[in-house]
Design a protein around this motif. Structure first.
Motif, short mmCIF file in Angstrom:
data_model
loop_
_atom_site.label_atom_id
_atom_site.label_comp_id
_atom_site.label_asym_id
_atom_site.label_seq_id
_atom_site.Cartn_x
_atom_site.Cartn_y
_atom_site.Cartn_z
N CYS A 78 0.74 -1.52 -0.28
CA CYS A 78 0.44 0.01 0.42
C CYS A 78 0.74 0.91 0.50
O CYS A 78 0.60 2.33 -0.31
CB CYS A 78 -0.70 -0.15 0.79
N PHE A 79 2.20 0.90 0.76
CA PHE A 79 2.82 2.32 0.36
C PHE A 79 3.89 2.20 -1.00
O PHE A 79 4.35 3.53 -0.99
CB PHE A 79 4.23 2.40 1.04
N ARG A 80 3.36 1.98 -2.49
CA ARG A 80 4.36 1.37 -3.67
C ARG A 80 3.48 3.02 -4.09
O ARG A 80 2.19 3.43 -3.54
CB ARG A 80 3.89 0.82 -4.44
N ALA A 117 -0.74 6.61 -5.62
CA ALA A 117 -1.13 8.14 -6.93
C ALA A 117 -2.94 7.05 -6.74
O ALA A 117 -3.86 8.17 -6.77
CB ALA A 117 -0.52 7.63 -8.04
N LEU A 118 -3.68 6.07 -6.78
CA LEU A 118 -4.01 5.38 -7.84
C LEU A 118 -5.46 6.12 -6.32
O LEU A 118 -6.75 6.11 -6.47
CB LEU A 118 -4.60 4.14 -7.40
N HIS A 119 -5.44 6.05 -4.79
CA HIS A 119 -6.12 6.08 -3.33
C HIS A 119 -5.71 7.58 -3.43
O HIS A 119 -7.20 8.07 -3.39
CB HIS A 119 -5.06 5.46 -2.31
N ALA A 120 -5.02 8.45 -3.62
CA ALA A 120 -5.20 10.03 -3.90
C ALA A 120 -6.48 9.62 -4.92
O ALA A 120 -6.97 11.51 -4.55
CB ALA A 120 -3.80 10.84 -4.50
N LEU A 121 -6.16 9.79 -6.15
CA LEU A 121 -7.47 9.60 -7.44
C LEU A 121 -8.41 9.25 -6.71
O LEU A 121 -9.42 10.18 -7.14
CB LEU A 121 -6.95 9.63 -9.07
N TRP A 169 -9.88 9.43 -4.10
CA TRP A 169 -10.25 9.92 -2.61
C TRP A 169 -10.78 11.41 -3.32
O TRP A 169 -12.00 12.02 -2.89
CB TRP A 169 -9.13 9.91 -1.15
N GLY A 170 -9.83 11.58 -3.91
CA GLY A 170 -10.06 13.66 -4.81
C GLY A 170 -11.22 13.35 -5.39
O GLY A 170 -12.02 14.30 -5.88
N LEU A 171 -11.44 12.39 -6.53
CA LEU A 171 -13.07 12.21 -6.89
C LEU A 171 -14.09 12.02 -5.81
O LEU A 171 -14.89 12.81 -6.46
CB LEU A 171 -12.53 11.30 -7.69
N VAL A 172 -13.82 11.04 -4.91
CA VAL A 172 -15.36 11.12 -3.68
C VAL A 172 -15.43 12.52 -3.62
O VAL A 172 -16.15 12.88 -3.35
CB VAL A 172 -14.72 9.93 -2.73
N SER A 173 -14.11 12.79 -2.94
CA SER A 173 -14.43 14.28 -2.49
C SER A 173 -14.91 15.53 -3.61
O SER A 173 -16.11 16.40 -3.19
CB SER A 173 -12.88 14.64 -1.70
N LEU A 174 -14.93 15.65 -4.95
CA LEU A 174 -15.21 16.29 -5.68
C LEU A 174 -16.54 16.14 -6.12
O LEU A 174 -17.61 17.24 -6.34
CB LEU A 174 -14.35 16.15 -7.18
#
Length: 139
Positions: A3-5, A10-14, A16-21
């Motif tokens: 999970c730290f790769r 980047a996939l996690h950030a993308l 959660w960014g889409l969910v937040s948006l």
């Protein structure tokens, strides 16, 4: 840890960014809609107290704007303006059908995923048995 790769991060950030948006965008749009509804000619039942005169029933052949949302409508009488208008509503029968449909989908998914788990477990057991058999044969 996987999970730290950088790619996983980047996939996690993308994600959660889409969910937040999606969440914050929906709340902003709903605020704009309510402001626009208040400014325009809103139905009286949104602005004042009302009394339901005809309970929630399925729409007849009349093409009411209130029928488009759920297919069910109730007649309300607004107290201040004494106007009679139609309001979209949710039927108990419709809710029950939707509930049982959702339960069926969940049950079907449960059976499907249980079969996947059993198949995977058998496959892993077979691989472990083969590995033990090869180790015993090499002795």
């Amino acid at each position: 840890m996987a999970c730290f790769r950088p790619r996983a991060l980047a996939l996690h950030a993308l994600f959660w960014g889409l969910v937040s948006l999606r969440v914050f965008g929906a709340s902003l749009l709903s605020d704009e809609k309510t402001a626009a509804t208040r400014a325009s000619d809103a139905p009286c039942w949104q602005l004042e107290d009302f009394v339901v005169t005809v309970e929630c029933s399925q729409c007849s052949t009349k093409p009411w704007a209130a029928c488009e949302q759920t297919g069910y409508v109730e007649t309300v009488n607004c107290s201040k303006s004494n106007r009679e208008e139609y309001k979209s509503c949710r039927s108990a029968l419709m809710e029950e059908v939707l509930f049982w449909r959702m339960e069926g989908v969940v049950l079907g998914l449960m059976v499907l995923l249980a079969l996947v788990v059993v198949g995977r477990q058998r496959s892993l057991d077979r691989l472990a048995s083969e590995k033990v058999r090869r180790q015993i044969e090499s002795i």
